[in-house]
Scaffold this motif. Sequence first.
Motif, PDB file in Angstrom:
ATOM      1  N   PRO A   7       0.838  -1.207   0.000  1.00  0.00           N
ATOM      2  CA  PRO A   7       0.000   0.000   0.000  1.00  0.00           C
ATOM      3  C   PRO A   7       0.875   1.259   0.000  1.00  0.00           C
ATOM      4  O   PRO A   7       1.831   1.353   0.761  1.00  0.00           O
ATOM      5  CB  PRO A   7      -0.768  -0.116   1.326  1.00  0.00           C
ATOM      6  N   HIS A   8       0.540   2.184  -0.888  1.00  0.00           N
ATOM      7  CA  HIS A   8       1.336   3.416  -1.002  1.00  0.00           C
ATOM      8  C   HIS A   8       0.482   4.488  -1.672  1.00  0.00           C
ATOM      9  O   HIS A   8      -0.549   4.174  -2.285  1.00  0.00           O
ATOM     10  CB  HIS A   8       2.592   3.164  -1.860  1.00  0.00           C
ATOM     11  N   THR A   9       0.946   5.702  -1.559  1.00  0.00           N
ATOM     12  CA  THR A   9       0.388   6.770  -2.393  1.00  0.00           C
ATOM     13  C   THR A   9       1.481   7.154  -3.380  1.00  0.00           C
ATOM     14  O   THR A   9       2.663   6.893  -3.137  1.00  0.00           O
ATOM     15  CB  THR A   9       0.003   8.000  -1.544  1.00  0.00           C
ATOM     16  N   ASP A  10       1.103   7.763  -4.490  1.00  0.00           N
ATOM     17  CA  ASP A  10       2.110   8.180  -5.470  1.00  0.00           C
ATOM     18  C   ASP A  10       2.590   9.590  -5.127  1.00  0.00           C
ATOM     19  O   ASP A  10       1.818  10.423  -4.658  1.00  0.00           O
ATOM     20  CB  ASP A  10       1.513   8.162  -6.883  1.00  0.00           C
ATOM     21  N   SER A  11       3.875   9.856  -5.417  1.00  0.00           N
ATOM     22  CA  SER A  11       4.441  11.173  -5.089  1.00  0.00           C
ATOM     23  C   SER A  11       4.201  12.205  -6.191  1.00  0.00           C
ATOM     24  O   SER A  11       4.688  13.326  -6.087  1.00  0.00           O
ATOM     25  CB  SER A  11       5.953  11.051  -4.857  1.00  0.00           C
TER      26      SER A  11
ATOM     27  N   LYS B  25      -4.445   5.706  -0.999  1.00  0.00           N
ATOM     28  CA  LYS B  25      -3.578   4.527  -0.914  1.00  0.00           C
ATOM     29  C   LYS B  25      -4.070   3.442  -1.855  1.00  0.00           C
ATOM     30  O   LYS B  25      -5.275   3.190  -1.949  1.00  0.00           O
ATOM     31  CB  LYS B  25      -3.600   3.963   0.511  1.00  0.00           C
ATOM     32  N   HIS B  26      -3.131   2.821  -2.522  1.00  0.00           N
ATOM     33  CA  HIS B  26      -3.476   1.690  -3.381  1.00  0.00           C
ATOM     34  C   HIS B  26      -2.382   0.632  -3.275  1.00  0.00           C
ATOM     35  O   HIS B  26      -1.295   0.910  -2.766  1.00  0.00           O
ATOM     36  CB  HIS B  26      -3.693   2.157  -4.823  1.00  0.00           C
ATOM     37  N   ARG B  27      -2.691  -0.570  -3.739  1.00  0.00           N
ATOM     38  CA  ARG B  27      -1.738  -1.674  -3.635  1.00  0.00           C
ATOM     39  C   ARG B  27      -2.036  -2.672  -4.751  1.00  0.00           C
ATOM     40  O   ARG B  27      -3.084  -2.575  -5.410  1.00  0.00           O
ATOM     41  CB  ARG B  27      -1.881  -2.352  -2.264  1.00  0.00           C
TER      42      ARG B  27
HETATM   43 FE   LIG Z   1       1.094   3.743  -7.331  1.00  0.00          FE
END
Ligand SMILES: [Fe+2]
Length: 333
Positions: free
Chosen positions: A207-211, A263-265
Amino acid sequence: MDQEPPFGETYKTLLHNSSLGEPKDENPLIVEECDLPLIDLSQLNAERDKCIKQITQAAREWGFFQVVNHGISQKVLKILKDEQTKVFHLPFQKKIEDNFLNLSANSYRWGNSKATFLRHVPWSEALHLSLADISRMDECKSTLRSTIEAFVAVAASLAQSLAEILSQILGIKSTYFQENCPPNTSYLRLNRYPPCPFPSKAFGLMPHTDSSFLTILYQDHVGGLQLLKDGKWFRVKPNPQALVINIGDLFQALSNDVFKSIKHRVVSSEEVERFSVAYFYCPSSDAVIQSCCSTKRLLPAVYKHFSFREYQQQVRKDVEATGDKVGLSRFLL
Ligand SMILES: [Fe+2]
Ligand SMILES: O=C(O)CCC(=O)C(=O)O
């Protein structure tokens, strides 16, 4: 197979210890199918105001949406997938050679050498390219290069148009993106998710967000992308005609939290490999991101001013220290 990065061998100890002290999932069991807003961009000609409203609403409510009639031909998308497949199917030893495809060092990435938990190991490999790198790409991969160039040319103008549309309701001047995102400051990432023997233990991508300001994603037919909305994980059903657009951290900061970087994964398949391509629309390193407080929304700024360079450095530092990104909360006022 000699194409595969040595995940099993490298992460043997983490695999062995995987029941011990792994970070907890956010709502791991609740995964539902979702129908992302689907926006027909050809309507920007006939019913411009209505289409702009749909885009803005999707960015506020979901931070994610899909677009069709986006200008990238199915032929380019098909050739890109075929070429991407060929490159990732080269022997692993070739992919880790210095100068692979004549790209900068560390363009080819797999796993996470800093991870101390299996949950922080992306069970995937990627080619992470700055756009400036593409013109240096190996001549013997000329079809890959020309297809990437065709993809990027349309993605770049699509990203700028969407960013300009979204900035209208924020009262940001129309030349903001032209001035801050010159050609070649964005990034392209080609992802491959090999079949994963333990999809419930290791993510394809954690899981992360894009910068970025925003990201344009092309995913193949396999599926596996999930997003977190209102505390629940939702599967994004692949639509081969569509591109997925998501708001990144920089737009969340710029918009003073009006638009959400969600957040996506990726959850890998046990049986089949999956491919995706992500175009991260980013500014130059010196660009300063300043939360807008438009006249309609006289809310105090949520974030400090920061340059994109500072943001990237902080992300790198956090990933090195903990294996994970902290993100925008580092820059709260
Ligand atoms: Fe992403
Ligand atoms: O492969 C996907 O569907 C998502 C990729 C992604 O989130 C990324 O590269 O940042």
